[in-house]
Design a protein around this motif. Structure first.
Motif, PDB file in Angstrom:
ATOM      1  N   LEU A 345       0.816  -1.207   0.000  1.00 13.18           N
ATOM      2  CA  LEU A 345       0.000   0.000   0.000  1.00 13.18           C
ATOM      3  C   LEU A 345       0.851   1.259   0.000  1.00 13.18           C
ATOM      4  CD1 LEU A 345      -3.011  -0.870   2.329  1.00 13.18           C
ATOM      5  CD2 LEU A 345      -2.767  -1.158  -0.131  1.00 13.18           C
ATOM      6  N   LEU A 346       2.061   1.163   0.543  1.00 11.35           N
ATOM      7  CA  LEU A 346       2.973   2.311   0.536  1.00 11.35           C
ATOM      8  C   LEU A 346       3.779   2.402  -0.754  1.00 11.35           C
ATOM      9  CD1 LEU A 346       4.362   2.216   4.203  1.00 11.35           C
ATOM     10  CD2 LEU A 346       2.581   3.721   3.265  1.00 11.35           C
ATOM     11  N   GLY A 347       3.595   1.429  -1.645  1.00 12.15           N
ATOM     12  CA  GLY A 347       4.338   1.429  -2.897  1.00 12.15           C
ATOM     13  C   GLY A 347       5.793   1.068  -2.735  1.00 12.15           C
ATOM     14  N   LEU A 348       6.090   0.213  -1.764  1.00 17.37           N
ATOM     15  CA  LEU A 348       7.465  -0.186  -1.487  1.00 17.37           C
ATOM     16  C   LEU A 348       7.663  -1.665  -1.813  1.00 17.37           C
ATOM     17  CD1 LEU A 348       7.889   1.592   1.976  1.00 17.37           C
ATOM     18  CD2 LEU A 348       8.751   2.369  -0.244  1.00 17.37           C
ATOM     19  N   PRO A 349       8.847  -2.053  -2.282  1.00 18.03           N
ATOM     20  CA  PRO A 349       9.078  -3.467  -2.614  1.00 18.03           C
ATOM     21  C   PRO A 349       9.053  -4.353  -1.375  1.00 18.03           C
ATOM     22  CG  PRO A 349      11.122  -2.219  -2.758  1.00 18.03           C
ATOM     23  CD  PRO A 349      10.026  -1.215  -2.559  1.00 18.03           C
ATOM     24  N   GLY A 350       8.732  -5.624  -1.592  1.00 23.76           N
ATOM     25  CA  GLY A 350       8.676  -6.569  -0.480  1.00 23.76           C
ATOM     26  C   GLY A 350       9.670  -7.699  -0.598  1.00 23.76           C
ATOM     27  N   ASN A 351      10.281  -7.851  -1.772  1.00 22.36           N
ATOM     28  CA  ASN A 351      11.221  -8.961  -1.964  1.00 22.36           C
ATOM     29  C   ASN A 351      12.661  -8.502  -1.779  1.00 22.36           C
ATOM     30  OD1 ASN A 351      11.325  -7.382  -4.294  1.00 22.36           O
ATOM     31  ND2 ASN A 351      11.850  -9.127  -5.598  1.00 22.36           N
ATOM     32  N   LEU A 352      13.538  -9.456  -1.569  1.00 18.09           N
ATOM     33  CA  LEU A 352      14.973  -9.223  -1.561  1.00 18.09           C
ATOM     34  C   LEU A 352      15.562 -10.035  -2.717  1.00 18.09           C
ATOM     35  CD1 LEU A 352      16.078  -9.379   2.196  1.00 18.09           C
ATOM     36  CD2 LEU A 352      15.854  -7.353   0.746  1.00 18.09           C
ATOM     37  N   PRO A 353      15.982  -9.389  -3.804  1.00 19.16           N
ATOM     38  CA  PRO A 353      16.518 -10.131  -4.944  1.00 19.16           C
ATOM     39  C   PRO A 353      17.686 -11.043  -4.580  1.00 19.16           C
ATOM     40  CG  PRO A 353      16.038  -7.873  -5.583  1.00 19.16           C
ATOM     41  CD  PRO A 353      15.850  -7.939  -4.095  1.00 19.16           C
ATOM     42  N   ALA A 354      18.489 -10.661  -3.588  1.00 20.20           N
ATOM     43  CA  ALA A 354      19.610 -11.512  -3.175  1.00 20.20           C
ATOM     44  C   ALA A 354      19.121 -12.830  -2.579  1.00 20.20           C
ATOM     45  CB  ALA A 354      20.477 -10.769  -2.155  1.00 20.20           C
ATOM     46  N   VAL A 355      17.883 -12.855  -2.109  1.00 17.65           N
ATOM     47  CA  VAL A 355      17.299 -14.060  -1.533  1.00 17.65           C
ATOM     48  C   VAL A 355      16.592 -14.891  -2.597  1.00 17.65           C
ATOM     49  CG1 VAL A 355      15.564 -14.957   0.073  1.00 17.65           C
ATOM     50  CG2 VAL A 355      17.051 -13.060   0.759  1.00 17.65           C
ATOM     51  N   THR A 356      15.706 -14.243  -3.364  1.00 26.08           N
ATOM     52  CA  THR A 356      14.858 -14.995  -4.283  1.00 26.08           C
ATOM     53  C   THR A 356      15.475 -15.195  -5.656  1.00 26.08           C
ATOM     54  OG1 THR A 356      13.732 -13.013  -5.124  1.00 26.08           O
ATOM     55  CG2 THR A 356      12.824 -14.044  -3.123  1.00 26.08           C
ATOM     56  N   GLY A 357      16.441 -14.345  -6.017  1.00 24.45           N
ATOM     57  CA  GLY A 357      17.027 -14.431  -7.345  1.00 24.45           C
ATOM     58  C   GLY A 357      16.285 -13.615  -8.388  1.00 24.45           C
ATOM     59  N   ALA A 358      15.323 -12.794  -7.965  1.00 26.29           N
ATOM     60  CA  ALA A 358      14.597 -11.944  -8.915  1.00 26.29           C
ATOM     61  C   ALA A 358      15.528 -10.903  -9.528  1.00 26.29           C
ATOM     62  CB  ALA A 358      13.428 -11.259  -8.208  1.00 26.29           C
ATOM     63  N   ARG A 359      15.109 -10.361 -10.675  1.00 25.38           N
ATOM     64  CA  ARG A 359      15.942  -9.393 -11.384  1.00 25.38           C
ATOM     65  C   ARG A 359      16.038  -8.056 -10.671  1.00 25.38           C
ATOM     66  NH1 ARG A 359      13.818 -12.455 -15.659  1.00 25.38           N
ATOM     67  NH2 ARG A 359      11.824 -11.331 -15.652  1.00 25.38           N
ATOM     68  N   GLY A 360      15.199  -7.825  -9.702  1.00 26.32           N
ATOM     69  CA  GLY A 360      15.250  -6.578  -8.949  1.00 26.32           C
ATOM     70  C   GLY A 360      14.122  -6.499  -7.949  1.00 26.32           C
ATOM     71  N   PRO A 361      14.086  -5.428  -7.154  1.00 23.47           N
ATOM     72  CA  PRO A 361      12.996  -5.249  -6.190  1.00 23.47           C
ATOM     73  C   PRO A 361      11.654  -5.142  -6.909  1.00 23.47           C
ATOM     74  CG  PRO A 361      14.821  -3.740  -5.754  1.00 23.47           C
ATOM     75  CD  PRO A 361      15.072  -4.338  -7.103  1.00 23.47           C
ATOM     76  N   ARG A 362      10.615  -5.696  -6.306  1.00 26.97           N
ATOM     77  CA  ARG A 362       9.286  -5.680  -6.904  1.00 26.97           C
ATOM     78  C   ARG A 362       8.229  -5.387  -5.841  1.00 26.97           C
ATOM     79  NH1 ARG A 362      12.152  -5.632 -10.647  1.00 26.97           N
ATOM     80  NH2 ARG A 362      12.051  -6.845 -12.609  1.00 26.97           N
ATOM     81  N   LEU A 363       7.168  -4.674  -6.281  1.00 28.05           N
ATOM     82  CA  LEU A 363       5.969  -4.579  -5.452  1.00 28.05           C
ATOM     83  C   LEU A 363       5.314  -5.944  -5.439  1.00 28.05           C
ATOM     84  CD1 LEU A 363       4.319  -1.238  -6.663  1.00 28.05           C
ATOM     85  CD2 LEU A 363       5.691  -1.612  -4.621  1.00 28.05           C
ATOM     86  N   LEU A 364       4.982  -6.439  -4.273  1.00 26.85           N
ATOM     87  CA  LEU A 364       4.394  -7.772  -4.153  1.00 26.85           C
ATOM     88  C   LEU A 364       2.933  -7.662  -3.734  1.00 26.85           C
ATOM     89  CD1 LEU A 364       7.219  -9.731  -2.266  1.00 26.85           C
ATOM     90  CD2 LEU A 364       6.953  -9.342  -4.731  1.00 26.85           C
ATOM     91  N   GLY A 365       2.092  -8.435  -4.387  1.00 29.19           N
ATOM     92  CA  GLY A 365       0.699  -8.518  -3.983  1.00 29.19           C
ATOM     93  C   GLY A 365      -0.232  -7.693  -4.845  1.00 29.19           C
ATOM     94  N   ALA A 366      -1.469  -8.169  -4.935  1.00 27.91           N
ATOM     95  CA  ALA A 366      -2.549  -7.460  -5.615  1.00 27.91           C
ATOM     96  C   ALA A 366      -3.549  -6.996  -4.569  1.00 27.91           C
ATOM     97  CB  ALA A 366      -3.232  -8.379  -6.627  1.00 27.91           C
ATOM     98  N   ILE A 367      -4.199  -5.862  -4.834  1.00 31.58           N
ATOM     99  CA  ILE A 367      -5.112  -5.261  -3.869  1.00 31.58           C
ATOM    100  C   ILE A 367      -6.555  -5.600  -4.245  1.00 31.58           C
ATOM    101  CG2 ILE A 367      -5.919  -3.101  -2.844  1.00 31.58           C
ATOM    102  CD1 ILE A 367      -3.148  -1.920  -3.555  1.00 31.58           C
ATOM    103  N   TYR A 368      -7.298  -6.104  -3.281  1.00 32.35           N
ATOM    104  CA  TYR A 368      -8.712  -6.420  -3.436  1.00 32.35           C
ATOM    105  C   TYR A 368      -9.488  -5.482  -2.512  1.00 32.35           C
ATOM    106  CZ  TYR A 368      -6.921 -10.623  -5.666  1.00 32.35           C
ATOM    107  OH  TYR A 368      -6.267 -11.497  -6.500  1.00 32.35           O
ATOM    108  N   SER A 369     -10.194  -4.529  -3.104  1.00 33.59           N
ATOM    109  CA  SER A 369     -10.844  -3.484  -2.320  1.00 33.59           C
ATOM    110  C   SER A 369     -12.115  -3.994  -1.650  1.00 33.59           C
ATOM    111  CB  SER A 369     -11.185  -2.290  -3.213  1.00 33.59           C
ATOM    112  OG  SER A 369     -10.008  -1.729  -3.751  1.00 33.59           O
ATOM    113  N   ALA A 370     -12.332  -3.510  -0.434  1.00 34.55           N
ATOM    114  CA  ALA A 370     -13.518  -3.891   0.325  1.00 34.55           C
ATOM    115  C   ALA A 370     -14.716  -3.073  -0.131  1.00 34.55           C
ATOM    116  CB  ALA A 370     -13.281  -3.663   1.812  1.00 34.55           C
TER     117      ALA A 370
END
Length: 384
Positions: A345-370
């Motif tokens: 929700l703050l627009g900040l990445p949640g992954n650590l590429p050094a851990v997962t091997g992703a190409r870079g930091p990414r926003l994680l998750g999709a938002i489902y509005s109430a």
């Protein structure tokens, strides 16, 4: 709502699928603090269906699969509502729910890697009247990562100490480690099975969901031939980043080993406990040889026999529960998904590429509005 005063709620049902953990979390200067927690049991018949599906022992047609997704979603919603009732917290005080869902399959390698979690987030949002963030793993996988583990960023925030090499060991259905380097570096990976195989074997031979304090394992003797055969699995030799799940380490995998036929159930349980302890110890020795302290969270922290064996194999390093640092070992994962929801929700990445091997930091998750619903409609369903 001022985010500094907002509450978030995290939900996780791990590889063992023994229950849903729900954590009510506040944030002071961005650091999560557990305010209340609830463990919501799965109905035994539903748990058996989920585990059978996760282990590849059954197939579902599309209609049955869709119904299961919704049914699981209702139970996650029930966990939220129960925690709100127990804590006396109104739904409008919760900024968002972070729901991991129930992993049914995790295939991070191959031509088309994928991960699949069930528990329809729209059901949670509709029934609870709270925005939901879910589907945390796929953005990392789309960027070439493993999609797991996702806790190391939070482990580093809470437990890293400058100038000290430490390891956070999560003993869930699968074991994973977060290596916190003395220089501030962070990496981690799944080491292999933890409670998943132990629980499954205990349920089959004792009718009990888990081996309380490791007494079943302690009544048997480790079989060296079976242990060597299990440790010879290719997964253990893979370099990180890597992740795994119940679709790989399950009872059918165990049954492939002919040594099993001549052993008593207690000896097999003892050997499975040794497999968990040995594979963790080997991973730490290889990836964190200078670690001074191993801090343990997850359900395995309550298995006295497993903790004792880990302490022996990891000596002279200090082995302790994260409770020593005022972090509840049972709800750290649920807290992490509250934190991940806030990151999204703050627009900040949640992954650590050094851990997962992703190409870079990414926003994680999709938002489902109430939707806007009346509080009187937020009641526990008959699905409980």
């Amino acid at each position: 709502m001022d985010d500094a005063s907002a509450l978030y709620l995290g939900l996780i049902s791990g590889t063992s699928a023994d229950s849903i953990d729900a954590a009510l979390v506040s944030f002071s200067r961005g650091v999560p603090q557990l305010q209340a927690a609830h463990t919501h049991p799965w109905p035994p018949a539903l748990r058996e269906r989920m585990l059978t599906l996760a282990q590849g022992e059954a197939a579902l047609d599309l209609d049955a699969f869709g119904r299961l997704d919704v049914e699981i979603g209702h139970h996650f919603a029930d966990a939220v509502l129960q925690l709100l009732v127990q804590s006396g917290t109104p739904a409008h005080a919760i900024r968002a729910v972070g729901s991991h869902g129930q992993t049914i399959r995790h295939r991070p390698t191959g031509e088309y890697p994928f991960t699949l979690q069930l528990g329809d987030p729209s059901i949670i949002a509709e029934r609870c009247g709270i925005d939901v963030v879910a589907d945390f793993r796929r953005a990392d996988m789309a960027a070439g990562g493993q999609g797991a583990p996702l806790l190391p960023a939070l482990h580093a925030m809470l437990l890293a100490r400058p100038g000290h090499a430490r390891v956070v060991l999560n003993l869930g259905g699968i074991a994973n480690i977060t290596v916190l380097g003395a220089d501030g570096g962070v990496h981690g990976f799944d080491t292999g099975p933890a409670n998943g195989l132990l629980d499954a074997w205990c349920l089959r031979h004792r009718g009990e969901a888990f081996d309380r304090d490791g007494t079943f394992a302690a009544s048997g003797r480790v079989d060296p031939a079976l242990l060597d055969a299990l440790l010879a699995d290719n997964y253990f030799a893979l370099p990180p980043p890597k992740s795994t799940g119940r679709e790989h380490f399950h009872l059918a995998w165990l049954a492939m080993h002919p040594q099993l036929a001549s052993l008593s159930p207690a000896d097999v349980q003892a050997t499975l406990l040794e497999l968990t302890a040995r594979s963790v110890a080997i991973a730490i020795e290889q990836q964190a040889p200078s670690a001074e302290e191993i801090m343990v969270c997850g359900g395995g922290v309550h298995n006295g026999a497993l903790m004792q064996r880990l302490g022996e194999l990891l000596a002279p390093r200090n082995l302790c529960s994260t409770a020593r640092y005022n972090i509840d070992p049972d709800f750290l994962e649920a807290t992490a998904f509250a934190w991940l929801a806030r990151q999204r929700l703050l627009g900040l990445p949640g992954n650590l590429p050094a851990v997962t091997g992703a190409r870079g930091p990414r926003l994680l998750g999709a938002i489902y509005s109430a939707p806007a619903i009346e509080p009187s409609t937020r009641t526990l369903s008959g699905a409980s």
